[in-house]
Design an enzyme around this catalytic site. Structure first.
Site, short mmCIF file in Angstrom:
data_model
loop_
_atom_site.label_atom_id
_atom_site.label_comp_id
_atom_site.label_asym_id
_atom_site.label_seq_id
_atom_site.Cartn_x
_atom_site.Cartn_y
_atom_site.Cartn_z
N ASN A 212 -32.79 -22.93 22.58
CA ASN A 212 -33.63 -21.47 22.74
C ASN A 212 -35.30 -21.93 22.12
OD1 ASN A 212 -32.24 -19.59 24.49
ND2 ASN A 212 -30.77 -19.78 22.79
N SER B 230 -27.07 -24.99 19.83
CA SER B 230 -27.46 -23.71 20.07
C SER B 230 -26.36 -22.75 19.60
CB SER B 230 -27.60 -23.39 21.55
OG SER B 230 -28.04 -22.19 21.87
N THR B 231 -26.79 -21.47 19.24
CA THR B 231 -26.00 -20.43 18.58
C THR B 231 -25.41 -19.64 19.56
OG1 THR B 231 -27.92 -20.20 17.14
CG2 THR B 231 -26.17 -18.94 16.64
N ASP C 8 -25.44 -19.45 12.91
CA ASP C 8 -26.86 -18.71 12.00
C ASP C 8 -26.35 -18.11 10.92
OD1 ASP C 8 -28.87 -17.07 11.41
OD2 ASP C 8 -29.33 -16.67 13.61
N HIS D 96 -28.98 -27.36 7.92
CA HIS D 96 -30.35 -27.24 7.46
C HIS D 96 -30.37 -27.05 5.83
CE1 HIS D 96 -31.23 -26.64 11.55
NE2 HIS D 96 -32.36 -26.26 11.30
N GLU E 126 -34.98 -26.15 3.20
CA GLU E 126 -36.21 -26.04 4.33
C GLU E 126 -37.21 -25.25 3.50
OE1 GLU E 126 -35.01 -24.08 7.97
OE2 GLU E 126 -37.06 -24.36 8.88
C1 6MZ Z 1 -33.75 -22.81 10.97
C2 6MZ Z 1 -33.98 -22.79 13.15
C3 6MZ Z 1 -35.25 -23.17 13.24
O1 6MZ Z 1 -29.64 -21.35 18.66
O2 6MZ Z 1 -30.44 -19.69 20.10
N1 6MZ Z 1 -33.61 -22.50 14.40
N2 6MZ Z 1 -33.20 -22.57 12.12
N3 6MZ Z 1 -34.83 -23.47 10.75
C4 6MZ Z 1 -35.82 -23.62 11.86
N4 6MZ Z 1 -36.98 -24.16 11.64
C5 6MZ Z 1 -38.13 -23.70 12.38
N5 6MZ Z 1 -35.58 -23.40 14.56
C6 6MZ Z 1 -34.69 -22.77 15.18
O3 6MZ Z 1 -32.15 -21.65 19.19
C7 6MZ Z 1 -32.96 -20.72 18.28
C8 6MZ Z 1 -32.24 -20.73 17.20
O4 6MZ Z 1 -32.30 -21.86 16.30
C9 6MZ Z 1 -32.46 -21.61 14.87
C10 6MZ Z 1 -32.46 -20.07 14.62
O5 6MZ Z 1 -31.30 -19.67 14.26
C11 6MZ Z 1 -33.15 -19.67 15.98
O6 6MZ Z 1 -32.79 -18.18 16.18
P1 6MZ Z 1 -30.60 -20.98 19.64
O7 6MZ Z 1 -30.49 -22.08 20.87
#
Ligand code: 6MZ
Length: 352
Positions: free
Chosen positions: A22, A100-101, A142, A202, A205
């Site tokens: 996403n 993806s979550t 998540d 992760h 960060e």
């Molecule tokens: C940590 C991140 C992220 O899963 O809905 N996400 N988590 N650090 C980051 N750095 C910027 N960037 C994205 O994609 C969106 C989700 O990916 C994770 C977060 O949980 C975000 O809601 P999906 O496909």
């Protein structure tokens, strides 16, 4: 018009290992989604951080919430995943690990299981279109959602790993790093590892996560996302660096994401250099190509221009990244052959 350097990096075969579905949604796909849901009144500046703009990490996480409002049915997921895969293929990515979550949406009846099923369907439809890209899937946990959901997600990932003939290869731990403690999720992560899922976590960060990173590194994970504050020069710890180097754990590095999210002050201050100079395995990735308005070819180009690396150096980074994928040994071998086949036309010389 693309100049020669842009073209070189677009045509260079690449591996993308850190891409949140996403976060990877392009402007054109967002337009299709907003047309489906005009009542949400969502404008483009709410879903992307464009050139020259920066936001706090917290503001970045608000952006994901807006995108999630736009992507809340299985139909949306299918379209988004197919568009994202096609766009990575257009950028010269030959192997993609999408993550993806799984999300449950009470209003639309989407369940976590149907979410994963739909992403798998998108991958298989793209395969049937004959796109020049291999795609695998990492199920994301998540950290915001706590232990119960993490355990449920691991079970889902395990079921799909077994039923999809290897399309689901691993588990990702992500989400707002300032929320929750990774240590609380250790049993879930350990369970995933024990059942054969690869782990990409992760880690560090944001600053002040030495304790959490110590715990996560004890598992140990198969790859690390970001790892921005692992080393002592930025407030991490030598013990963390020692664990990472001893286990030779590759780092997924996403320069534009870190600069726009302000966890790194500038491209030249990025921790890429620290690990690259050590000769430690690193792989250049996009993180969220839609939200941060970038592409993998652009990230390669930025690394080359920021750190004065040659096209040969960049080729070598892209080639080595194959070894850090969660692909089977036979697919890795196939990718290696593919890289060597493509090399002469890229450099227009005879390979060594
Ligand atoms: C940590 C991140 C992220 O899963 O809905 N996400 N988590 N650090 C980051 N750095 C910027 N960037 C994205 O994609 C969106 C989700 O990916 C994770 C977060 O949980 C975000 O809601 P999906 O496909």
């Amino acid at each position: 018009m693309e100049n020669e350097v842009d073209l070189f990096y677009r045509q260079m075969p690449k591996v993308e290992l850190h891409a949140h579905l996403n976060g990877s949604v392009s402007f054109s796909t967002i337009e299709k989604l907003t047309a489906r849901k005009p009542h949400l009144n969502i404008e483009h500046n709410m879903t992307a951080i464009c050139s020259g703009q920066r936001r706090t990490l917290d503001e970045c996480f608000q952006v994901f919430k807006v995108i999630h409002q736009l992507v809340d049915t299985e139909e949306d997921i299918l379209m988004v995943a197919k568009d994202v895969i096609r766009q990575f293929a257009d950028d010269g990515v030959k192997y993609l690990e999408l993550r993806s979550t799984p999300r449950e949406e009470k209003n639309t009846g989407m369940t976590r299981r149907s979410y994963v099923q739909t992403v798998i369907e998108a991958i298989s439809q793209c395969g049937n279109e004959g796109l020049d890209i291999e795609v695998r899937f990492l199920v994301s946990v998540d950290r915001r959602h706590g232990f119960e959901v993490a355990m449920e997600t691991v079970k889902l990932a395990e079921d799909f790993m077994l039923s999809t003939d290897g399309l689901v290869v691993g588990l990702d731990l992500s989400g707002d790093p300032t929320v929750g403690h990774g240590g609380d999720l250790l049993p879930a992560l350990q369970k995933a590892k024990n059942c054969g899922l690869k782990l990409s976590l992760h880690m560090s960060e944001v600053p002040s996560q030495v304790d959490e990173s110590e715990l996560l590194l004890n598992i140990p994970p198969d790859r690390i996302g970001h790892g921005t504050f692992l080393h002592p020069e930025v407030g991490g710890a030598q013990s963390l660096v020692d664990k990472v180097t001893m286990n030779n754990i590759p780092l997924e590095l996403c320069l534009t994401s870190n600069v726009k999210g302000q966890t790194v002050s500038s491209y030249s201050n990025h921790h890429f250099l620290y690990w690259y100079n050590k000769g430690h395995p690193v792989v250049i990735c996009t993180d969220d190509r839609g939200v941060f308005c970038t592409e993998l070819s652009r990230e390669y180009q930025l690394v080359a221009s920021t750190f004065g690396l040659s096209q040969e150096d960049m080729w070598s980074l892209s080639h080595k990244a194959i070894d850090y994928t969660f692909a089977s040994a036979s697919l890795k071998e196939q990718l290696h052959r593919r890289w060597l086949e493509l090399r002469p036309s890229l450099f227009q010389t005879v390979p060594n």
